[in-house]
Enzyme design. Structure first.
Site, PDB file in Angstrom:
ATOM      1  N   SER A 171      -9.743   2.022   2.814  1.00 42.71           N
ATOM      2  CA  SER A 171      -8.849   2.775   1.944  1.00 42.71           C
ATOM      3  C   SER A 171      -7.843   1.893   1.197  1.00 42.71           C
ATOM      4  O   SER A 171      -7.194   2.345   0.263  1.00 42.71           O
ATOM      5  CB  SER A 171      -8.089   3.822   2.765  1.00 42.71           C
ATOM      6  OG  SER A 171      -7.280   3.187   3.748  1.00 42.71           O
TER       7      SER A 171
ATOM      8  N   LYS B 174       0.843  -1.197   0.000  1.00 46.95           N
ATOM      9  CA  LYS B 174       0.000   0.000   0.000  1.00 46.95           C
ATOM     10  C   LYS B 174       0.879   1.247   0.000  1.00 46.95           C
ATOM     11  O   LYS B 174       1.909   1.290   0.677  1.00 46.95           O
ATOM     12  CB  LYS B 174      -0.920  -0.027   1.228  1.00 46.95           C
ATOM     13  CG  LYS B 174      -1.978   1.075   1.235  1.00 46.95           C
ATOM     14  CD  LYS B 174      -2.904   0.927   2.433  1.00 46.95           C
ATOM     15  CE  LYS B 174      -3.941   2.033   2.475  1.00 46.95           C
ATOM     16  NZ  LYS B 174      -4.856   1.886   3.632  1.00 46.95           N
TER      17      LYS B 174
ATOM     18  N   SER C 280     -10.073  -0.334   7.000  1.00 49.44           N
ATOM     19  CA  SER C 280      -9.480  -0.175   5.669  1.00 49.44           C
ATOM     20  C   SER C 280      -8.793  -1.403   5.101  1.00 49.44           C
ATOM     21  O   SER C 280      -8.368  -1.390   3.955  1.00 49.44           O
ATOM     22  CB  SER C 280      -8.479   0.981   5.676  1.00 49.44           C
ATOM     23  OG  SER C 280      -9.148   2.202   5.737  1.00 49.44           O
TER      24      SER C 280
END
Length: 483
Positions: A152, A77, A176
């Site tokens: 997210s 990420k 997330s």
């Protein structure tokens, strides 16, 4: 059958026996990226040259039989810093940021000899539930390209679901990892707060953020968490807890397991298809010898409100470092120091990030601190106590990972209140700091549903045991989107 249809253990055995090479796996990744990335948009930055270089080195040296993750391709990420590889947090303000150090988890993955394929798309500064707030592009759900992958960590989940990488790292501040894992039909673990070092994670809300693994199945997830867990002197919130061999807990035996199912987690607002998939999953667990009762987490109703006050307050403090002076974007239109601050931030941050900074700054301002921030902290204590009370009599808590399946792109982006309220089943877990895993448990109208299994502090081994036992009785984790 593609190489990524095999598990970590199967691929490891093939690598050790030299039936395949790390180069083959990296090639598989980039070939798949070439064929589907235009549709899903999982990545912000690819690490192609370096990845092939590492693959060749590992191939020449041979794979250590004791190193389970060696030679396997991973995506990271883009809020986790990677030395000399652009890290943006999906924001214009960090569009050209090139870190000079690795996050602790990245160092651990390098030691484990995984191969970093690239940096994955996300909501800007991890603020969002749909990966629509990224400065670069929206990510699409591999199961239905008109829908969001969740957020997210949307790029982390979509890349695994689409077969672009074998597994990935995400971060979870209010759901997330778990919500995108549910939306994309993969497995996502939010570890206990402090289990995994946050050093090198670009901070959103420091008391809530936690890094965790996203994989195709439970066993792979356990191997990845083993590799990234542990005390870190660079993170004062990391906890000195022995790193267990989580993979050893996958016995399939859950006879006598006591499950609490919060009535608040299957209440009005949860889609009927989601509710049915969770009830069916409970029947499967009952067949394996578990029992369940309805329980209550009475302060859950305050979860979303207290979460958004606390997380936004911490974000307003954390994001004050992006001022145009030290690193990142600097407004070319500023003529005074004050203008440098205001224009850099106004031009560099997206709307959702600005919204949360303003909310947090307001909640921390002198006239409102007691009414908002202090009250939210008190609610957080009550939410934490709810979990402690239930865990006195039950081993795990189970419910849906999200009240809905993946929603349409642009469906909620202009309605922040509805988007925020969708986090109702995940934020209490972050407020309490306990671990939780999302595993695929069915489909509703062709879209994946996630089962959320919540444990007591540092009970990740038990969560893996339960999730794995469930997974062995079902085939949902083997289903793949038709891209």
């Amino acid at each position: 059958m593609g190489l990524f249809d095999f598990s970590v253990k199967e691929l490891h055995d093939k690598l050790v026996k030299k039936e395949i090479s790390p180069f083959d796996l990296v090639s598989e990744s980039f070939n798949r990226i070439e064929s589907v990335e235009d549709k899903v948009g999982s990545f912000i930055t690819l690490n192609k040259e370096a990845a092939f270089g590492v693959a060749e080195e590992l191939g020449d040296a041979g794979i250590d039989p004791n190193n389970m993750l060696a030679g396997l391709p991973i995506g990271i990420k883009d809020n986790i810093v990677t030395k000399n590889l652009r890290t943006t947090a999906a924001s214009k303000i960090l569009e050209n940021f090139d870190p000079i150090y690795d996050a602790t988890v990245v160092s651990k993955l390098k030691n484990a000899q995984t191969i970093n394929i690239g940096k994955l798309n996300m909501d800007e500064f991890a603020m969002g539930s749909s990966t629509e707030t990224s400065y670069f592009h929206k990510t699409h759900n591999p199961w239905d390209l008109s829908r969001v992958p969740g957020g997210s960590s949307g790029g982390s989940a979509s890349a695994v679901a689409a077969g672009e990488v074998l597994f990935s790292l995400g971060s979870d501040t209010g759901g997330s990892i778990r919500q995108p894992a549910a939306f994309c039909g993969v497995v996502g673990m939010k570890p206990t707060y402090g289990r995994v070092s946050r050093f090198g994670l670009i901070a959103f809300a420091s008391s809530l953020d936690q890094i965790g693994p996203i994989t195709k199945n439970v066993e792979d997830n356990a191997y990845l968490l083993e590799a990234i867990s542990g005390l870190d002197a660079n993170d004062s919130t990391s906890i000195n807890q022995p790193v267990e061999r989580f993979s050893d807990s996958l016995t399939g035996d859950i006879k006598g397991l006591r499950i609490g199912v919060p009535k608040e987690y299957l209440a009005e607002g949860v889609d009927p298809g989601v509710k049915q998939a969770v009830l069916d999953a409970l029947k499967t667990l009952e067949k394996l010898g578990a029992t369940w009762d309805e329980v209550s987490l009475p302060h859950s109703e305050y979860g979303v409100a207290s979460y958004y006050i606390l997380a936004s307050s911490e974000a307003s403090s954390n994001l004050s470092r992006f001022d145009g002076v030290r690193y990142g974007y600097r407004s070319p239109n500023a003529t005074t120091l004050e203008e440098l601050y205001t224009k850099t931030r106004s031009e560099g941050f997206g709307d959702e990030v600005k919204r949360r900074i303003m909310l947090g700054t307001y909640a921390l301002s002198s006239g409102y601190y007691d009414a908002y921030y202090k009250k939210a902290q008190q609610a957080r204590t009550l939410i934490k106590q709810d979990f402690i009370n239930v865990f006195e009599n039950y081993d795990v808590i189970i419910g849906p990972s999200s009240p809905t399946t993946a929603f349409k792109i642009d469906g909620m982006i202009n309605d922040p209140i509805t988007m925020y309220s969708n986090d109702i089943l995940t934020v209490p877990i972050n407020l309490a700091g306990v671990p939780a895993i999302s595993v695929p448990c069915g489909f509703s109208d062709g879209l994946p549903v996630g089962l959320q299994i919540i444990g007591n502090y540092f009970e990740e081994s038990l969560l893996y045991k339960v999730a794995h036992a469930f997974e062995q009785e079902t085939t949902f984790h083997k289903e793949k989107p038709n891209l």
